[in-house]
Enzyme design. Structure first.
Site, PDB file in Angstrom:
ATOM      1  NE  ARG A  30       3.830  31.067   0.476  1.00  0.00           N
ATOM      2  CZ  ARG A  30       3.997  29.936   1.151  1.00  0.00           C
ATOM      3  NH1 ARG A  30       5.151  29.685   1.740  1.00  0.00           N
ATOM      4  NH2 ARG A  30       3.030  29.065   1.252  1.00  0.00           N
ATOM      5  CG  MET A  66      -0.225  26.383  -6.012  1.00  0.00           C
ATOM      6  SD  MET A  66      -0.534  25.745  -7.624  1.00  0.00           S
ATOM      7  CE  MET A  66      -2.267  26.081  -7.768  1.00  0.00           C
ATOM      8  CB  CYS A  67      -1.034  32.327  -3.007  1.00  0.00           C
ATOM      9  SG  CYS A  67      -2.219  31.511  -4.024  1.00  0.00           S
ATOM     10  N   GLY A  68       1.325  33.550  -1.817  1.00  0.00           N
ATOM     11  CA  GLY A  68       1.759  34.156  -0.577  1.00  0.00           C
ATOM     12  C   GLY A  68       0.808  35.294  -0.269  1.00  0.00           C
ATOM     13  CG  ASP A  75       2.380  27.692  -1.660  1.00  0.00           C
ATOM     14  OD1 ASP A  75       2.504  26.460  -1.507  1.00  0.00           O
ATOM     15  OD2 ASP A  75       1.352  28.310  -1.361  1.00  0.00           O
TER      16      ASP A  75
END
Lengths: 307, 650
Positions: free
Chosen positions: A31, A1-3, B431
């Site tokens: 993101r 759940m990230c960039g 994401d």
């Protein structure tokens, strides 16, 4: 759940770490809209440490800063300069002694963001530009750095839970991670039995401590990354940085993206190519995607004329 | 030739322009793409689109007909779900290149990332360089040509189709096997390579499905099953249902698969009561004229919302699990009652589209029947993550139901025990999901609401992700929801009850200061207007009914759903069985049931002294069991228990 994003300049003197990472993170802010963070490496001085803390600013930070100063005094630190910026207190000290003991003492009495001779972590809620507005990230130049955008699911989006994570107790090690470590508790208990402390329940902090522990036994970063692919379960693409290296590791399931671009002057890594392209608008880049289960490192010291 | 400069125009503006060019038959050149996502998404005309640089995620995704050329690299999901047309990429492609293609020709001159061709159905994906991990993962048909090395686990769980590898086969995936290519295969490959100017002088290895996992080995023994409505695990511990379960397992030696939902008592909406005496409610014959029930859903991000005459919808159920006739009855009933029908997995039928005024089109991980044309004629788009009966798991459609017609619509081989994937190829985290949602919006000009269907599992996190990933509303499905087929243990024990699900969802939104910002459609055991009123009072914006609509439409719970031998013609694809189903009559029955729900909703609203269903609130409710009180936080008031039930208990 990230960039995630990372950059290292091969050129003498480095480059616009802050500005470049802001661009890259802004490019993948979709993101993770909740928080943004940077690990920035500048020129360090032997015997000096740069400390960053989160402080309670209700009283102008007085109580928090007094508590920190007391611990610094307990450990015979000489304060060279200090300032407050947003919700942070930043202090440069002269320190010699057992860093891990010192770091844990600080952790028990304050909220430490980063400790290092050349590392500074800046992280807070909001987007890349929001964090820059408060902390003037764009002013930072240096040799290399990492960045991270995060989507949070905890009740209260706290800056502490933002990345990068500092490897508590180890100077100048930072990590940004996209994914999920599923044997988190097993690995954490193993490290806790060895005396390491954890500040959050965030699996990315675990990676930072896991790698730093290995390196503290003299294991090279590259070998530590190789081991991490066997030892850590789950899905991950992460970047790690030390005083003069950056490296990555990718899980064997190839679930989390990572794209890499290298020129004669720099190496840049990001979750999505769109971030890399922010540095080179209008140019098609000859990028590569690391294969599943692979790792690599780049070291400033291997590039000539950059010392 | 029209030139679009992405350094000057947003991707949404660009895609609108590209579609206009498509309508005029003009080719397009895209400058300064800089790896931006969603270039050319939703294009359905045969024009040429030349991308001068690198493209990001889902380039040429959700398209039918066009010809794309990308000079440099592309990100994840190249040519996602592309029907006819072609894509040629000069550089490398990220993960899942050619995902779910259904006829397209996709050529990548460099390397492809992991899971290339995942769930593809037809067409050709050709990689001139090396492929990566799990190329051809869960593919249902079509051809993959890899001129370089295969990557690890090539052909993992492929159900059909062919993979040709010119370099090394690094390792074979589960249920894949290597065979010799035929002369015809090689001729076809040569033609394809010549067409795209690719040179190759080596030899090919061919990889196909090994056939060991396409069918369950032991069928359930034929016997008359005990109807679903007899629950196990009640007061008598070793009851007949428990005995039946042990007996069947002793015959088969594996877990059971069945239809319907959890068959054990669980805390539910029945354990909640209204504080006021409603026995006199609903006496006014003009009630329906006075009470406001109209509900709109889905305009949170500027789309045209669903416009429901009452806060009720039909729950998603597939054509596949259900017969065409049963799906049509639901569509007709939804129109008659002014509510929305949902396609579920397995595509949209023309008749269904024509009969339902408002139709939600559901996108599942297998992309079975999913396509851009039906997206563009839907009233709502829904990403299915999971369902209450089996959260975290894929669907099952047993061989007897996978008929020739059904297989053709879904793009899969006929007569397999279809186990659809549990994960979307392109949604592996919040994401990726946000990029997927944006792809849907780009393909439909941001006109259609996009919702997410969540099976109640980790609701607290999932609901926050749904909010942050910009969904217009959520369909939240609890453990009491039913299904056409799932493992029996899963049905009984994996999900969490509907009551707990809605409460967790509301608490989660509250925790992040987002109370009321994400409409929730609650489903999973909603059996009448009373349950619906309680759900709305708890905080749902609407409810959806599946099982009760099916029962209204003639289901007798004969427990043959998964086998496909439904005696009344609902959960079957057997024409002989389906003949028994009278669609117009059953449509009216379902409509009647929905109207009864409407009356109950109105009567309760009126009885509580309100004029609009939106005024129902938690203050109107009490919990009649300690469990329900604990779950919901409502005051525990045993004195509100149904006196008849109390008598039975004592």
């Amino acid at each position: 759940m990230c960039g995630i994003a990372g950059i290292m300049y091969k050129t003498p003197g480095g480059g616009d770490t802050g500005k470049d990472l802001i661009d890259m993170l802004d490019g993948c802010q979709h993101r993770g809209p909740d928080s943004t963070g940077f690990a920035l490496y500048g020129a360090g001085h032997d015997g000096e440490l740069l400390l960053r803390f989160m402080i309670v600013t209700d009283d102008g930070g007085t109580a928090s800063i007094d508590a920190i100063r007391k611990i610094l005094g307990d450990y015979n630190c000489e304060i060279l300069d200090e300032e407050t910026e947003g919700g942070n207190y930043r202090v440069r000290v002269r320190f010699t002694g057992d860093l891990q003991k010192f770091a844990y003492a600080l952790e028990h009495g304050a909220t430490v963001i980063s400790i290092g001779s050349s590392l500074e972590i800046i992280k807070d809620i909001g987007g890349a530009h929001d964090v820059d507005d408060v902390y003037h990230v764009a002013r930072h130049t240096g040799t290399h750095g990492l960045g991270h955008v995060r989507l949070a699911t905890e009740s209260d989006v706290k800056p502490e839970a933002a990345h990068p994570f500092w490897a508590t107790g180890f100077s100048d090690v930072a990590i940004v991670h996209n994914g999920q470590i599923t044997n988190y508790w097993k690995m954490r208990r193993r490290l806790e039995r060895k005396g390491f402390e954890f500040r959050t329940d965030n699996d990315s902090e675990l990676i930072a401590v896991y790698l730093a522990e290995k390196m503290s036994h003299g294991v090279a970063l590259k070998d530590a990354l190789r081991d991490s692919i066997d030892d850590l379960d789950g899905t991950f693409s992460f970047l790690v940085s030390t005083k003069d290296e950056i490296g990555y590791a990718k899980d064997r399931l190839a679930v989390k993206p990572m794209v890499l671009y290298e020129t004669d002057d720099m190496i840049a890594v990001a979750s999505e190519e769109v971030s890399l392209n922010r540095l080179f608008p209008g140019k098609a880049l000859n990028t590569m995607e690391p294969a599943p289960g692979t790792y690599n490192t780049w070291s400033r010291s291997t590039y000539p004329n950059n010392q | 030739m029209v030139t679009i400069d992405l350094s000057k125009q947003s991707i949404t503006e660009a895609n609108e322009l590209i579609r206009q060019c498509g309508e005029r038959g003009e080719d397009v050149e895209v400058l300064n793409p800089d790896a931006r996502h969603h270039i050319g998404v939703g294009l359905t005309q045969g024009i040429k689109v030349r991308v001068r640089g690198s493209a990001g995620y889902f380039c040429a995704g959700l398209t039918d007909g066009p010809h794309f050329e990308i000079d440099s690299n592309v990100g994840w999901g190249l040519a996602d779900n592309m029907y006819q047309g072609s894509v040629v990429v000069g550089g490398n492609a990220g993960a899942i290149a050619g995902v779910a293609i259904r006829g397209a020709e996709v050529v990548v001159k460099g390397n492809v990332g992991s899971r290339a061709g995942q769930v593809m159905k037809a067409g050709t994906l050709c990689c001139a360089g090396n492929a990566n991990f799990m190329a051809g993962y869960m593919m249902y048909g079509g051809r993959i040509i890899i001129l370089g090395n295969s990557g690890e686990k090539v052909g993992e769980d492929m159900a059909a189709g062919e993979i040709f590898v010119g370099g090394d086969v690094q390792s074979l995936g589960s249920d894949a096997s290597q065979v010799a290519p035929t002369a015809e295969d090689l001729k076809g490959i040569k033609e394809f390579l010549d067409k795209y100017g690719l040179k190759f002088n080596g030899t090919f290895k061919k990889i196909v499905n090994a056939g060991t996992k396409l069918r369950y080995k032991n069928p359930e023994p034929p016997r008359r099953n005990i109807p679903f409505f007899t629950f196990s695990g009640t007061t008598d511990y070793w009851n007949e249902k428990v005995q039946e379960d042990i007996y069947v397992k002793s015959q088969m030696g594996r877990y059971r698969i069945r239809g319907y939902g959890a068959a054990r008592p669980l805390p539910h909406l029945t354990d909640i009561a209204f504080k006021r005496d409603l026995s006199q409610a609903g006496r006014d014959p003009d009630l329906l004229k006075r009470i406001k029930m109209r509900t709109t859903l889905g305009d949170k991000h500027g789309a045209k919302p669903l416009d429901l005459s009452m806060p009720v919808m039909i729950a998603p159920m597939s054509f596949g699990a259900l017969s065409r006739s049963a799906k049509l009855a639901l569509a007709i009933a939804s129109r008659m009652s002014g509510i929305a029908e949902n396609t579920g997995e397995g595509g949209m039928m023309d008749q269904q589209r024509a009969e339902a005024d408002q139709l939600i089109f559901q996108c599942l991980a297998g992309r079975l029947g999913w396509n851009v044309h039906d997206m563009q004629r839907a009233n709502g788009l829904e990403i299915y993550i999971s369902q209450g009966a089996k959260p975290g798991l894929g669907g099952q459609l047993m061989a007897k139901k996978v008929t020739k017609e059904l297989a053709a619509i879904r793009g899969i081989p006929e007569g397999i025990d279809l186990r659809s994937p549990s994960r979307h190829p392109d949604v592996l985290g919040a994401d990726d999901l946000v990029i997927k949602v944006e792809e849907f919006r780009e393909a439909t000009g941001h006109r259609i609401p996009v919702s997410i269907k969540l099976g109640a599992g980790r609701v607290r996190d999932d609901i926050k992700i749904a909010l942050k990933d910009t969904f217009d509303y959520v369909e939240l499905d609890g453990l009491q929801g039913s299904t056409g087929a799932a493992g029996a243990e899963v049905l009984e024990h994996v999900g969490i009850p509907t009551l707990a699900a809605i409460q967790e969802a509301l608490d989660a939104l509250d925790e992040i200061g987002a109370a009321g910002q994400l409409p929730i459609v609650l489903m999973g055991g909603i059996k009448d207007g009373v349950d619906a009123a309680k759900a709305l009072a708890l905080g749902a914006s609407a409810v959806a009914v599946g099982t009760s609509a099916i029962i209204a439409g003639g289901c007798i719970a004969c427990m043959q759903c998964h086998i496909g031998n439904c005696v009344v013609g609902i959960a079957t694809q057997d024409p002989e069985h389906e003949k028994r189903y009278n669609t117009p009559i059953e449509a009216v029955h379902i409509h009647h049931f929905l109207e009864a729900m409407r009356w109950q909703l109105a009567a309760i609203t009126d009885g509580l002294g309100y004029s609009d269903v939106k005024q129902l609130s938690r203050d109107d409710l009490v919990a009649t069991t300690p469990e329900a009180a604990k779950i919901t936080g409502l005051p525990y008031a045993p004195e509100y228990r149904d006196p008849n039930l109390q008598l039975k208990a004592s």
